[in-house]
Design a protein around this motif. Structure first.
Motif, mmCIF file in Angstrom:
data_model
loop_
_atom_site.group_PDB
_atom_site.id
_atom_site.type_symbol
_atom_site.label_atom_id
_atom_site.label_comp_id
_atom_site.label_asym_id
_atom_site.label_seq_id
_atom_site.Cartn_x
_atom_site.Cartn_y
_atom_site.Cartn_z
ATOM 1 N N THR A 37 27.288 53.298 50.131
ATOM 2 C CA THR A 37 28.047 52.484 51.088
ATOM 3 C C THR A 37 29.144 51.695 50.392
ATOM 4 N N TRP A 38 28.815 51.111 49.245
ATOM 5 C CA TRP A 38 29.736 50.144 48.631
ATOM 6 C C TRP A 38 30.667 50.751 47.604
ATOM 7 N N CYS A 39 30.647 52.074 47.477
ATOM 8 C CA CYS A 39 31.652 52.737 46.639
ATOM 9 C C CYS A 39 32.956 52.745 47.425
ATOM 10 N N PRO A 40 34.026 52.125 46.905
ATOM 11 C CA PRO A 40 35.260 52.054 47.686
ATOM 12 C C PRO A 40 35.839 53.417 48.039
ATOM 13 N N GLY A 86 31.766 39.644 57.043
ATOM 14 C CA GLY A 86 31.717 40.979 57.629
ATOM 15 C C GLY A 86 30.540 41.815 57.170
ATOM 16 N N ALA A 87 29.509 41.171 56.632
ATOM 17 C CA ALA A 87 28.365 41.943 56.159
ATOM 18 C C ALA A 87 27.093 41.115 56.298
ATOM 19 N N ILE A 88 25.966 41.756 56.032
ATOM 20 C CA ILE A 88 24.695 41.039 55.941
ATOM 21 C C ILE A 88 24.543 40.615 54.481
ATOM 22 N N VAL A 89 24.539 39.302 54.271
ATOM 23 C CA VAL A 89 24.501 38.771 52.910
ATOM 24 C C VAL A 89 23.267 37.882 52.781
ATOM 25 N N TYR A 90 22.545 38.006 51.673
ATOM 26 C CA TYR A 90 21.388 37.137 51.477
ATOM 27 C C TYR A 90 21.859 35.753 51.044
ATOM 28 N N GLY A 91 21.445 34.775 51.838
ATOM 29 C CA GLY A 91 21.827 33.400 51.539
ATOM 30 C C GLY A 91 20.750 32.463 52.033
ATOM 31 N N VAL A 98 35.379 47.979 51.787
ATOM 32 C CA VAL A 98 34.268 48.661 52.441
ATOM 33 C C VAL A 98 33.906 47.976 53.763
ATOM 34 N N ALA A 99 33.875 46.649 53.775
ATOM 35 C CA ALA A 99 33.395 45.939 54.962
ATOM 36 C C ALA A 99 34.496 45.717 55.994
#
Lengths: 291, 654, 164
Positions: B353-356, B39-44, A184-185
């Motif tokens: 969005t995250w469904c392949p 490649g994404a916005i990740v909570y960290g 996806v990304a």
């Protein structure tokens, strides 16, 4: 909890067919734990660790490798007779392995091209997973198998519970680990959605798509995934070849791969698949005996 | 939200944002917020403003996420990424409990010791606050609560950010959860180009806001904030019609569309993993090689996997992907409302969005249910309610059949189960696991459990000897409504291992025989060797005031009793069922046949009570496995009236 | 063919047998003339436990109604011995092969308890049913009902529901 302490240790054998020994090495790699295991299980046969041979019957036999030669075919039937529980380990034993790619090729032509004296090379026309010939009681998947799953299997064996070897997709472990979906990304084709878990979602953690080492999970929707690869810009042949890895011979990867043009370097074969060819020569009957 | 927000509000220039992060981090608190990774916005973890995604936005579509460069200074100009806050209050893997067994067979159970980290969540969107409210209801709103969740949730500070950049898959507007923030936060932020409008939403938030170097907010800044919120709302539109979704969706259980979705669905679990409200879990055992010291590990599980709905001996109630997708979607948008009073969806768009393969729930739904309300404030304070595991000792073992025994168990622990009308207990064996087993008799200091050895845990239970110890929960679930059946005729039908759960009903009737009318007891088994409680059945039959019928499915020539299915015990009987109440337990297909025969005797659906079999993992409605339509079988059942179950009973793949 | 029979039992035998029929699930609530007709074709016998009433493969000469006691329908399975497929309880029928070509019993019928049986003559009943459509119209549905019940039960048995 009257588990009798006086019962004799289970007898375990490790047996190798056509394989690289990598899965056996995972057992050796358990190191400290291996000593503890050896105190509770009699490991009576283990080619990577000892030249010592012992005769059956065995409580558990771990079988590595695919059935690729007439000799191995005899051997696997003999092992089945001697084994109370036959457990296949690794992609070769459970799915045919990388050598099963030749199942799409012309066996005789390959033999002639590779060996100076092909007449000295005894091999079956196809490399098959063990379960095509004999009943298999359990599988540890992977190329190689996962040390954690191996420990889980051994612990469950010793404590008398069912081993926790989930049949879910690699995605489940990937998402628990908090990894970002590479499909996806980043648009990277990944076999995670159709592949059985067990590796801890290793490759997506390194910006790679899953190669499918652990083989198809239950209900693997390979056709839908291959359509998505095409949607993402790959040609149908390219989309098919993502399935042509360590477990490409396992269904439903095999059918998708065959329908989309087969493995690289071979001509596409009939959609019936390669499994049923040529066994008359050896007298073997895959999928008939034992299953 | 009792804070005086007028005194704790103002404008924080962008240059001062580090001060907010530092104040949040005081006292060893870890700040979790948006970062750019993989490649994404990740909570960290966020230690400084440099960790934040400055000038980074996201472009989102079904099955597609890409980072984009906004070339501005904003930190929060993205739509939510794959991480949801649930992983910080409801960790993907968690050690729940520890158990031990010594060489003498003594067992002990205890909770796992763990430290709950102190966290601040920075950048929480309105839809995400709504998701927290939903999870509060799931984990804290029922008869049992999740203690680990409660503690993690109680210590977390929520720093909300008004949404200004919705993504292409957002539909919070339709779900009524956003984009505007309406509570459930400690501090809220409205990000503008040169800084933030900061407002406290709680006393804890006010304490921090009060220490920030704030300027007075100008009317222009307030207007700018309102404008960008309105623009965000405008961009999202109202993609899903919500009114009446619950009924509409449940009326479509037989739609051919489910099979069409399954053609595309990979059952990969990405939607449920990304969903901020999906809460299902499974537990497994880890132990040393001897099984002396074990831990119970819990991890996220997903209704898209086969194992999720598996029951003993290879049975599975949702074998097809179309069954699993239907379960997920109807739960999220319909039966969730029956269970928790809110929709399970907040419209964050992650599952799209995250469904392949880009399955878009907005397209799969016509109308969606009303918005949830945040109950975080109340939920936090809820006291822990968890089923305790007590050690019970085996007093006697009676062999019923070749693979089935009845264990009499007693405990010295306070028998808090005595008050309960619960139907089953979770039986724990260290290093092996917990399985649900129906109570087959209540005793003054314990209970009897009749166990058939079909899996590893049940096989171990059937091998227990006098003096052995196991862990038992308090009785769980809703049992048979025997008191309500007084003054009625009673029909009891138990097939196979469905008979033991009905034995306490017989016991209860016999202890007040005069309060009931005619009593019919019917037991069917596979073979004569599989019949349970043979002596008791004979004694009941000899009593004279009970009609007892026993039959087996097949027998050899030595068996002189009846052969036939259990319905044949009474299908030609002449009794009148118009004043009867029936209690039925057995394999689901047997129950269906029995229900038909009971109906022909005039017993209506509201007077037929059945016990449902489903995969149970936690026993208290928190793990999600045993759902049947709007019900959790463990918590709302396992005993239901047929009228209650309606058309979910006997439906394929539910 | 015009009906000449009366609906009143002509003999003491018939009266007794009509009363017996009325006490069974199979025979109750049939039209009186049908009951009289059946009574005329019937005999009654008792047999001790263990008696073989019909043998699989042999001609089934009588349609039986169990008045009391229990009979088993059995079949011999190599290596498993005699397997009881079903027991027939009071009020229900056995030997319905007497109505179905080739009129040979499809199972061996053995009394498990001392039994009291009302038995209708097979050839006589068949002749009456083909000659008298009114009789057939009321009796066949009853036979069908008995067979359908048995079929449903067999289906459930086949599913072997208690195996898991």
């Amino acid at each position: 909890m009257a588990r009798a302490g006086s019962t004799p240790h289970p007898r375990l054998a490790v047996v190798k067919l056509a394989s690289c020994d990598g899965c056996q090495l995972m057992l050796l790699n358990l190191e400290d734990a291996l000593l503890e295991i050896a105190e509770r299980i009699d490991i009576v046969e283990f080619p990577e660790a000892t030249t010592h041979h012992s005769s059956g019957p065995y409580d558990v036999v771990l079988v590595e490798g695919s059935v690729s030669t007439p000799e191995q075919l005899e051997q696997i039937h003999e092992i089945r007779r001697e084994a109370k529980h036959l457990v296949t380990i690794g992609a070769c034993a459970t799915a045919g392995g990388i050598q099963a790619m030749r199942n799409w090729a012309n066996h005789e032509a390959f033999r002639a091209a590779v060996y100076a004296h092909p007449e000295y090379v005894e091999s079956l026309a196809t490399a098959q997973p063990v379960a095509d010939y004999v009943k298999v009681d359990a599988e540890l998947r992977g190329c190689p198998i996962d040390a954690g799953q191996l420990m889980e299997f051994v612990t469950a064996l010793l404590t008398g519970r069912r081993p926790n070897l989930p049949d879910e997709a690699v995605c489940a472990a990937c998402k628990r680990a908090g990894r970002v979906c590479v499909m996806v990304a980043k648009g990277i084709p990944c076999l995670g959605p159709v592949t059985m878990t067990g590796c801890g979602a290793l490759c997506p953690g390194f910006d790679r798509g899953c190669y499918g080492c652990f083989g198809p999970r239950e209900q693997a929707n390979a056709p839908s995934l291959s359509r998505q690869f095409v949607e993402m810009g790959r040609t149908p042949a390219e989309a098919g070849r993502f399935f042509a890895g360590f477990t490409g011979y396992a269904e439903p990867f095999r059918t998708v791969l065959t329908e989309l043009g087969g493995v690289p370097g071979t001509t596409a074969i009939a959609s019936a698949g390669p499994a049923d060819r040529d066994h008359s020569a050896t007298g073997a009957s895959p999928r008939a005996g034992g299953k | 939200m009792t804070a005086d927000t007028t005194s704790a509000s103002g404008f924080l220039p962008r240059a001062g944002f580090q001060q907010l992060i530092d104040l949040l981090a005081e006292g060893g608190r870890t700040v979790i917020g948006p970062t750019v990774a993989d490649g994404a916005i990740v909570y960290g973890e966020v230690r400084s403003v440099a960790d934040l995604p400055r000038g980074v936005g996201s472009e989102q579509a079904p099955g597609r996420f890409r980072l984009v460069d906004h070339a501005d200074e904003r930190y929060f100009a993205y739509a939510v990424g794959p991480t949801s806050w649930k992983r910080f209050v409801f960790p993907p893997t968690l050690t729940l409990a520890e158990s031990h067994r010594d060489e003498h067979g003594h067992v002990s159970f205890g909770p796992a010791r763990k430290e709950i980290p102190s966290l601040a969540f920075l950048g929480v969107r309105a839809c995400e606050i709504a998701a927290m409210g939903i999870e509060d209801r799931v984990f804290l709103g029922g008869p049992y609560t999740d203690e680990d969740y409660r503690r993690r949730r109680a210590q977390a500070l929520v720093i909300a950010v008004q949404c200004a950049e919705p993504g292409g898959t957002c539909f919070c507007t339709s779900m009524g959860t956003g984009p505007g923030i309406r509570g459930g936060h400690d501090i809220s932020l409205v990000e503008l180009d040169d800084g933030f409008i900061v407002t406290a939403g709680s006393e804890a938030g006010a304490a921090i806001v009060g220490r920030l170097a704030l300027e007075e907010t100008t009317a222009d800044q307030v207007m700018a904030g309102a404008d960008q919120l309105a623009a965000a709302r405008e961009r999202i539109g109202d993609p899903v019609v919500t009114a009446g979704l619950h009924d509409r969706l449940l009326a479509k259980l037989d739609s051919p569309h489910w099979a069409e979705i399954a053609e595309r669905c990979l059952a990969c679990t990405n939607c449920t993993a990304a969903c901020p409200t999906c809460f299902c879990t499974s537990v497994s055992q880890r132990s040393d090689l001897d099984g002396h010291a074990a831990t119970t590990e819990r991890q996220w599980d997903f209704c898209f996997t086969k194992g999720f709905s598996a029951v003993a001996l290879g049975g599975n109630f949702r074998p097809r992907v179309q069954d699993r997708y239907r379960q997920w979607l109807t739960h999220k948008f319909a039966t969730w409302i029956d269970q928790f009073g809110t929709s399970g969806c907040v419209g964050c768009g992650r599952c799209i969005t995250w469904c392949p393969v880009g399955i878009d729930v907005r397209e799969e739904l016509d109308r969606i249910a009303p918005p949830p309300e945040v109950i975080a404030g109340d939920g936090h304070a809820a006291e822990a309610r968890a089923p305790r595991t007590s050690v019970f000792r085996v007093e006697s073992v009676r062999r019923e059949t070749h693979d089935t025994v009845t264990l009499a168990l007693s405990t010295e622990a306070t028998p808090d189960w005595e008050q309960s009308r619960g139907e089953f207990v979770m039986v724990s064996v260290p290093a092996v696991g917990s399985i649900p087993i129906s109570i087959s008799r209540r005793l003054p200091t314990g209970m009897e459990l009749t166990v058939r050895g079909v899996g590893p845990a049940s096989t171990i239970l059937t091998g227990l000897e006098h003096g052995a110890e196991v862990g038992l929960s308090a009785p769980l679930g809703h049992g048979w409504p025997v008191p309500a059946a007084e003054d009625h005729d009673i029909v009891i039908v138990g097939g196979g291992m469905g008979f033991p759960p009905l034995r306490p009903v017989v016991d209860e009737i016999l202890s007040h025989r005069g309060r009931f009318g005619d009593v019919h007891i019917y037991h069917g088994a596979r073979t004569p060797g599989d019949l349970l409680y043979k002596e008791e059945l004979a004694a009941w039959a000899a009593q004279g005031d009970l009609d007892v019928g026993v039959t087996v499915d097949r027998a050899d020539a030595t068996w002189l009793g009846r052969v036939g299915v259990v319905t044949q015990l009474f299908d030609q009987a002449r009794w009148d069922g118009s004043k009867a109440i029936a209690f039925v337990c057995g394999p689901e297909r047997m129950i269906q046949a029995t229900v038909g025969t009971l109906g022909s005797h005039g017993i209506t659906q509201d007077r037929i009570f059945i016990s449902m079999e489903r995969h149970m993992e936690c026993g208290v409605g928190l793990c999600g496995h045993c759902q049947v339509g709007p019900f959790f079988v463990c918590k709302d059942g396992p005993v239901f009236s047929l009228a209650q179950l309606g058309d979910v009973f006997g439906r394929e793949g539910i | 063919m015009p009906q000449t029979e009366s609906s009143t039992p002509r003999t003491e035998h018939d009266a007794e047998f009509v009363a017996l029929l009325n006490a069974t699930w199979f025979g109750a609530n049939l039209p009186p003339e049908t009951q009289v007709r059946l009574a005329a074709l019937s005999r009654r016998y008792q047999a001790p436990a263990g008696t073989t009433l019909l043998t699989e493969g042999q001609l089934a000469n009588e349609l039986g109604i169990v008045l009391s006691g229990r009979v088993s329908l059995r079949t011999l399975v190599p290596e498993q011995g005699w397997i009881t497929i079903l027991t027939v309880e009071p009020g229900d029928i056995f030997g319905q092969s007497a109505l179905v070509p080739p009129y040979r019993s499809t199972s061996t019928v053995v009394a498990l308890q001392p039994v009291d049986v009302l038995a209708m003559d097979g050839p006589g009943l068949r002749a009456a049913l083909s000659a008298d459509h009114d009789l057939a119209a009321v009796l066949y549905p009853r036979v069908l009902q008995a067979l359908a019940r048995r079929l449903n039960a067999t289906r459930l048995q086949m599913l072997d529901l208690f195996a898991r």
